[in-house]
Enzyme design. Structure first.
Site, mmCIF file in Angstrom:
data_model
loop_
_atom_site.group_PDB
_atom_site.id
_atom_site.type_symbol
_atom_site.label_atom_id
_atom_site.label_comp_id
_atom_site.label_asym_id
_atom_site.label_seq_id
_atom_site.Cartn_x
_atom_site.Cartn_y
_atom_site.Cartn_z
ATOM 1 N N ILE A 12 -63.068 9.962 125.325
ATOM 2 C CA ILE A 12 -62.735 11.058 126.254
ATOM 3 C C ILE A 12 -63.391 10.805 127.616
ATOM 4 O O ILE A 12 -62.805 11.050 128.672
ATOM 5 C CB ILE A 12 -63.164 12.422 125.671
ATOM 6 C CG1 ILE A 12 -62.593 12.606 124.257
ATOM 7 C CG2 ILE A 12 -62.698 13.556 126.573
ATOM 8 C CD1 ILE A 12 -63.157 13.797 123.491
ATOM 9 N N LEU A 33 -73.580 2.235 124.730
ATOM 10 C CA LEU A 33 -72.611 1.383 124.017
ATOM 11 C C LEU A 33 -72.724 1.493 122.494
ATOM 12 O O LEU A 33 -72.252 0.608 121.779
ATOM 13 C CB LEU A 33 -72.731 -0.093 124.452
ATOM 14 C CG LEU A 33 -72.629 -0.387 125.943
ATOM 15 C CD1 LEU A 33 -72.718 -1.903 126.199
ATOM 16 C CD2 LEU A 33 -71.324 0.129 126.539
ATOM 17 N N LYS A 84 -70.420 11.457 116.720
ATOM 18 C CA LYS A 84 -69.356 12.431 116.425
ATOM 19 C C LYS A 84 -68.696 12.318 115.052
ATOM 20 O O LYS A 84 -67.705 12.996 114.801
ATOM 21 C CB LYS A 84 -68.290 12.341 117.506
ATOM 22 C CG LYS A 84 -67.584 10.990 117.541
ATOM 23 C CD LYS A 84 -66.282 11.029 118.306
ATOM 24 C CE LYS A 84 -65.578 9.697 118.204
ATOM 25 N NZ LYS A 84 -64.293 9.640 118.850
ATOM 26 N N SER A 124 -66.996 21.641 120.627
ATOM 27 C CA SER A 124 -65.890 21.366 119.721
ATOM 28 C C SER A 124 -65.415 22.657 119.054
ATOM 29 O O SER A 124 -66.209 23.574 118.818
ATOM 30 C CB SER A 124 -66.389 20.403 118.649
ATOM 31 O OG SER A 124 -65.495 20.372 117.568
ATOM 32 N N TYR A 148 -73.127 17.632 112.232
ATOM 33 C CA TYR A 148 -72.456 17.410 113.520
ATOM 34 C C TYR A 148 -72.094 18.750 114.173
ATOM 35 O O TYR A 148 -72.400 18.993 115.346
ATOM 36 C CB TYR A 148 -71.196 16.558 113.324
ATOM 37 C CG TYR A 148 -70.306 16.550 114.545
ATOM 38 C CD1 TYR A 148 -70.683 15.848 115.681
ATOM 39 C CD2 TYR A 148 -69.105 17.278 114.585
ATOM 40 C CE1 TYR A 148 -69.886 15.860 116.830
ATOM 41 C CE2 TYR A 148 -68.304 17.295 115.718
ATOM 42 C CZ TYR A 148 -68.701 16.588 116.835
ATOM 43 O OH TYR A 148 -67.923 16.616 117.967
ATOM 44 N N LYS A 152 -73.490 20.841 117.830
ATOM 45 C CA LYS A 152 -72.694 21.417 118.924
ATOM 46 C C LYS A 152 -73.105 22.871 119.146
ATOM 47 O O LYS A 152 -73.281 23.317 120.274
ATOM 48 C CB LYS A 152 -71.197 21.312 118.613
ATOM 49 C CG LYS A 152 -70.689 19.884 118.605
ATOM 50 C CD LYS A 152 -70.847 19.216 119.967
ATOM 51 C CE LYS A 152 -70.456 17.760 119.973
ATOM 52 N NZ LYS A 152 -70.886 17.039 121.181
ATOM 53 N N ASP A 292 -62.315 20.633 104.641
ATOM 54 C CA ASP A 292 -61.196 20.843 105.564
ATOM 55 C C ASP A 292 -60.748 22.306 105.601
ATOM 56 O O ASP A 292 -60.756 22.999 104.581
ATOM 57 C CB ASP A 292 -59.993 19.979 105.153
ATOM 58 C CG ASP A 292 -59.904 18.682 105.933
ATOM 59 O OD1 ASP A 292 -60.754 18.476 106.825
ATOM 60 O OD2 ASP A 292 -58.993 17.880 105.647
#
Ligand code: NAD
Ligand code: UDP
Length: 330
Positions: A12, A33, A84, A124, A148, A152, A292
């Site tokens: 992004i 990197l 991420k 997110s 994760y 955020k 999920d």
């Protein structure tokens, strides 16, 4: 403006660098990197005609990062740098908390020290947890299922508290939905290391023949065709959202959903990919993936109202450009 883009060689970040340069901003990139390649810097040069100043540094390192602030008069920071991968965050929680939280704190401190008043943060949609759809910025955030997601939420809180205590420090928290696609030149795009976790990079690997077939995680959700529904957003639209967010920074803290407001199922996305690109994507329905959610998409009206930004590109452009990048990198 002189804008420091952390993680500016990533997926992004690199697309945002292109749009910032297009809008006459001067970009300084800081990236270690850990999940990107130096050659992206040359690609940015090829696309824009400008080679941004680059620091190969870890932004959790306060001394290394301070050098950027002493070398340049920074007007704003866009903080993409972060780890991420949801599954990896469960296996390596400390790495995730350390990297994602310390980087946010180091950068906020330096902004206060050097009088930098504009901070844009990559958050997110995962912070909403299993809320009612569409997700709206005013919703109470529900628990997330992994470290994760917590990084955020906690980063958002750190930035909110810091801005409240320091009125000159304005923050835009951007909650991204599902970024996919690539720059239309095919020069930059999503290039994850190893086996991809996310749907679109997996689909491109299958189309390319690197993976035999896609596993579709569940077809018994209460959705249009039983498969999971997400709000996919073209990465160039998302990049344009960052230009709007840094240029139209208000006072204090604002939260914006960056999505299209439209849900697309796994099978709808796969079928669009096959049709638009004329390639085969073999798939098999398997069981649901742990953690999920059946369906989520954004209420994206606040960003349109306040930032004057709206996603313009649809699923057909997303699948075309994702494949364009993959083909270019065969
Ligand atoms: P990416 O991995 O492609 O880019 C992140 C970049 O940050 C990489 O170039 C990496 O090398 C760099 N980086 C990581 N830790 C660093 C550190 N400590 N110091 C310096 N550089 C560091 O990821 P992306 O998809 O471009 O995501 C950018 C941001 O947006 C991340 O914060 C991510 O959590 C967030 N986000 C991504 C998505 C998504 O689906 N891609 C969705 C919501 C939010
Ligand atoms: N998905 C899938 N197969 C894969 C990867 C993802 O069926 O190999 C599904 C997943 O269950 C979800 C959707 O695709 O319904 C988007 O998943 P992704 O991991 O890209 O995004 P997230 O779930 O984090 O929003």
């Amino acid at each position: 403006m002189n804008i420091l883009v952390t993680g500016g060689l990533g997926f992004i970040g690199s697309h945002t660098v292109v749009e910032l340069i297009k809008n006459n901003h001067t970009v300084i990139i800081a990236d270690n990197l850990v999940n990107s390649k130096l050659e992206v810097l040359d690609k940015l040069h090829q696309i824009t005609g400008i080679k941004p100043t680059f620091y190969q540094i870890d932004v959790t390192d306060a001394d290394q990062t301070e050098r950027v602030f002493t070398d340049h008069q920074i007007d704003g920071v866009i903080h993409f740098a972060g780890l991420k991968a949801v599954g990896e965050s469960v296996a390596k929680p400390l790495e995730y908390y350390y990297n994602n939280l310390v980087s946010t704190m180091v950068l906020s401190r330096l902004c206060l020290k050097y009088g930098v008043g504009k901070f844009v943060f990559s958050s997110s949609a995962t912070v909403y947890g299993e809320n009612e759809v569409p997700f709206v910025e005013t919703m109470t955030l529900l628990p997330t299922t992994n470290p994760y997601g917590e990084t955020k939420k906690i980063s958002e809180r750190i930035l909110e508290d810091t801005s409240r205590a320091n009125p000159g420090f304005s923050v835009n928290l951007l909650r991204y939905f599902n970024p996919v696609g690539a720059h239309e030149s095919g020069l930059i795009g999503e290039d994850p290391n190893g086996i991809p976790n996310n749907l679109m990079p997996f689909v491109t690997k299958v189309a390319k023949g690197e993976m035999p077939r896609l596993s579709v995680f569940g077809d018994d959700y209460p959705t249009v065709d039983g498969t999971g529904v997400r709000d996919y957003i073209h990465v160039v639209d998302l990049a344009e959202g960052h230009v709007a967010a840094i240029e139209k920074m208000g006072e204090g803290v604002s939260v914006y959903n960056l999505g299209t407001g439209k849900g697309t199922s796994v099978l709808e996305l796969v079928n669009a990919f096959i049709e638009v690109n004329g390639v085969d994507v073999p798939y098999k329905i398997v069981g649901r993936r742990a953690g999920d959610i059946a369906e989520f998409y954004a209420d994206a009206s606040k960003a349109e109202r306040e930032l004057g930004w709206k996603a313009k590109r649809g699923i057909r452009e997303m699948v075309r450009d994702a494949w364009g990048f993959e083909k270019n990198n065969m």
